[in-house]
Design an enzyme around this catalytic site. Structure first.
Site, PDB file in Angstrom:
ATOM      1  N   ALA A 178       0.959  -1.517  -0.047  1.00  0.00           N
ATOM      2  CA  ALA A 178      -0.084   0.120   0.245  1.00  0.00           C
ATOM      3  C   ALA A 178       0.728   1.518   0.222  1.00  0.00           C
ATOM      4  O   ALA A 178       0.181   2.655   0.192  1.00  0.00           O
ATOM      5  CB  ALA A 178      -1.048  -0.290   1.209  1.00  0.00           C
ATOM      6  N   GLU A 189     -15.091  -6.197  -4.060  1.00  0.00           N
ATOM      7  CA  GLU A 189     -14.353  -7.613  -4.468  1.00  0.00           C
ATOM      8  C   GLU A 189     -14.960  -8.810  -3.747  1.00  0.00           C
ATOM      9  O   GLU A 189     -15.412 -10.091  -3.603  1.00  0.00           O
ATOM     10  CB  GLU A 189     -13.255  -7.552  -4.221  1.00  0.00           C
ATOM     11  N   VAL A 198     -19.042 -11.003  -4.204  1.00  0.00           N
ATOM     12  CA  VAL A 198     -19.200 -12.570  -4.975  1.00  0.00           C
ATOM     13  C   VAL A 198     -17.984 -12.967  -4.865  1.00  0.00           C
ATOM     14  O   VAL A 198     -16.822 -13.173  -5.123  1.00  0.00           O
ATOM     15  CB  VAL A 198     -19.485 -11.759  -6.732  1.00  0.00           C
ATOM     16  N   GLY A 251     -16.120 -14.800  -2.680  1.00  0.00           N
ATOM     17  CA  GLY A 251     -14.921 -14.631  -1.465  1.00  0.00           C
ATOM     18  C   GLY A 251     -13.805 -14.218  -1.991  1.00  0.00           C
ATOM     19  O   GLY A 251     -13.924 -13.150  -2.481  1.00  0.00           O
ATOM     20  N   ILE A 283     -12.046 -15.074  -4.379  1.00  0.00           N
ATOM     21  CA  ILE A 283     -11.755 -15.228  -5.916  1.00  0.00           C
ATOM     22  C   ILE A 283     -12.149 -14.097  -6.446  1.00  0.00           C
ATOM     23  O   ILE A 283     -12.892 -13.201  -6.683  1.00  0.00           O
ATOM     24  CB  ILE A 283     -12.988 -15.750  -6.840  1.00  0.00           C
ATOM     25  N   GLY A 315     -18.242 -22.356   9.048  1.00  0.00           N
ATOM     26  CA  GLY A 315     -18.523 -20.791   8.805  1.00  0.00           C
ATOM     27  C   GLY A 315     -19.101 -20.344   7.800  1.00  0.00           C
ATOM     28  O   GLY A 315     -18.696 -19.043   7.173  1.00  0.00           O
ATOM     29  N   GLU A 332     -24.193 -18.157   5.481  1.00  0.00           N
ATOM     30  CA  GLU A 332     -25.295 -17.244   5.994  1.00  0.00           C
ATOM     31  C   GLU A 332     -26.009 -17.363   7.410  1.00  0.00           C
ATOM     32  O   GLU A 332     -26.328 -18.414   7.616  1.00  0.00           O
ATOM     33  CB  GLU A 332     -26.379 -16.254   5.242  1.00  0.00           C
ATOM     34  N   LYS A 361     -25.471 -12.431  -5.955  1.00  0.00           N
ATOM     35  CA  LYS A 361     -23.870 -12.581  -6.416  1.00  0.00           C
ATOM     36  C   LYS A 361     -24.700 -12.527  -8.300  1.00  0.00           C
ATOM     37  O   LYS A 361     -23.948 -11.635  -8.723  1.00  0.00           O
ATOM     38  CB  LYS A 361     -23.670 -13.078  -5.966  1.00  0.00           C
ATOM     39  N   GLY A 391     -15.880 -18.547   3.865  1.00  0.00           N
ATOM     40  CA  GLY A 391     -15.800 -18.970   4.697  1.00  0.00           C
ATOM     41  C   GLY A 391     -14.012 -17.359   4.882  1.00  0.00           C
ATOM     42  O   GLY A 391     -13.958 -16.485   4.586  1.00  0.00           O
TER      43      GLY A 391
HETATM   44  N1  HSE Z   1     -22.902 -17.722   2.362  1.00  0.00           N
HETATM   45  C1  HSE Z   1     -22.018 -17.427   1.243  1.00  0.00           C
HETATM   46  C2  HSE Z   1     -21.911 -18.924   0.788  1.00  0.00           C
HETATM   47  C3  HSE Z   1     -21.263 -16.438   2.184  1.00  0.00           C
HETATM   48  O1  HSE Z   1     -22.315 -20.163   0.990  1.00  0.00           O
HETATM   49  O2  HSE Z   1     -21.455 -18.730  -0.473  1.00  0.00           O
HETATM   50  C4  HSE Z   1     -19.963 -16.630   1.181  1.00  0.00           C
HETATM   51  O3  HSE Z   1     -20.907 -15.320   0.030  1.00  0.00           O
END
Ligand code: HSE
Length: 414
Positions: free
Chosen positions: A31, A124, A127, A129, A131, A182, A185, A200, A298
């Site tokens: 940064a 970012e 959508v 996670g 990626i 984890g 949602e 998404k 995650g």
């Molecule tokens: N609950 C979402 C999933 C988390 O399972 O993809 C990530 O957006």
């Protein structure tokens, strides 16, 4: 030192704090500034946390502190995240988020507020996670007309379907496991009913086509009705069932956009995207198919994307990243009943021959599929392409004749 604040200390928020703390030195190099965390906003107490001096329950602490230049909103949900984000942007703070519900419902408005205040609103992590997909689509693929975007966009349901396919695990047990890990949602109905994947694909569609596509106009169906019988038929047919978010631009300039479970041929690149992984295919007119793959949910994968956006904001404190779409309306979306695709049908059939005879009159070119250990009174077939309206009419006629239709699943062209 540039100060940030983190709003929400749940799975993702704690991951953001962990990544910013553990990677402090390498982040500072990238940064070209050290990034400190000044506040962590949460209504809960976290006794014993090493970040005691940073916790606050008051949003105003963040809003009124001019040293805080970048805010990570990782609270989830629309309220109060919307109000907090809006106020931060209006106060000249950049905001980054993993909150797909907020981006999908208020994105156009918040992007406009960011533009008017010469700050950034980056998402970012909303959508895929960990990626990279928003930045590649808005920057690296910017020379393309996007013909289609299709993907496995929800880690929880992909994890559940994978467990059902590979381990014969019940839907409930697999969901419980996804929650423990984890992935899910706060309210897992958003995962299993397809709402999360819907948000998404709306974000990706808005990005690809430059106008906000709102989730309420998109046909959205989850995985709760998928049975182990359907999974077995998909295998006999030569594929797997996946929850797919898909958008393509039609010749009349409307969008064919849906989220629904689909039969995917084994040879498709998306068929082997399993467990919590997401896979997103972007078809550009110049590039052809580009596929993005990685962990879609995650703590640390998602935090990694949020922190990358924080770094980007710090590097662009005096400039705006061009990430923008205009507002849009219902007319952008082709009514679902008018869309067209081949379909898989599973029906109760005491007299299989008679039911197949009826199906041959009602559906376009039905072909029977068999599976081992099928019930005696069951008939399954796949059709050629038909509009959804034609499918619904054909099913209604079967049901009028006493034939119960147990499953109807789209057959994808992916
Ligand atoms: N609950 C979402 C999933 C988390 O399972 O993809 C990530 O957006």
């Amino acid at each position: 030192m540039i100060y940030s604040a983190v709003m929400g200390y749940g799975v993702v928020g704690s991951g953001v704090v962990e990544v910013l703390t553990d990677h402090r030195e390498s982040i500072a190099k990238r940064a070209k500034e050290e990034i400190g965390i000044k506040y962590i906003l949460d209504i809960r107490d976290f006794p014993g946390s090493p970040f005691q001096d940073k916790f606050t329950k008051s949003f105003d602490d963040i809003l009124n502190d001019d040293e805080v230049r970048v805010v990570a909103e990782v609270m989830g949900g629309v309220n109060p995240a919307y109000e907090f984000t809006k106020k931060c942007l209006e106060r000249g703070k950049s905001v980054v988020t993993s909150n797909k519900e907020l981006v999908a419902t208020k994105g156009a408005e918040l992007l406009e507020i960011a533009r008017a205040n010469n700050v950034n609103y980056l998402f970012e992590a909303s959508v895929g996670g960990g990626i990279p997909i928003i930045r590649p689509m808005s920057q690296c693929l910017a020379a393309n007309e996007v013909i289609e975007v299709a993907g496995i966009l929800n880690g929880t349901t992909n994890f559940i379907l994978t467990k059902m396919i590979r381990e014969n695990m019940s839907f409930e047990d697999a969901l419980r496991l996804a929650q423990q890990l984890g992935y899910a949602e706060r309210n897992p109905a958003a995962d299993v009913e397809g709402l999360d994947a819907g948000r998404k694909i709306c974000i990706l569609a808005s990005l690809a086509y430059g106008k906000h596509v709102y989730p309420q106009y998109v046909h959205t169906q989850g995985v709760t009705k998928i049975t182990l019988e359907d999974v077995a038929y998909a295998a006999s047919w030569g594929g797997v069932i996946k929850l797919i978010g898909q958008v393509k631009k039609l010749e009349d300039d409307t969008l064919d956009i849906t989220v629904e479970p689909m039969f995917i041929e084994k040879s498709s690149q998306l068929a082997s995207v399993d467990d919590v992984f997401n896979g997103i295919m972007v078809r550009g007119d110049a590039t052809g198919d580009v596929v993005f793959y990685g962990k879609g949910a995650g703590k640390l994968p998602t935090a990694s994307a949020v922190v990358a956006d924080i770094i980007d904001c710090v590097k662009h404190l005096k400039a705006r990243k061009y990430l923008y779409w205009a507002d849009g309306g219902e007319e952008l979306v082709k009514p679902y009943e008018e869309t067209s695709y081949p379909v898989f049908i599973r029906a109760e059939a005491d007299d299989r021959q008679a039911v197949f005879g009826m199906a041959s009159e009602l559906f376009r070119n039905p072909r029977v599929i068999v599976r081992t250990n099928a019930a005696e009174n069951e008939l399954a077939f796949v059709t050629d392409e038909m509009t959804v309206k034609e499918q619904q009419n054909a099913i209604a006629r079967l049901e009028e004749n006493g034939v119960k239709v147990m499953s109807k699943i789209r057959i994808s062209d992916l």
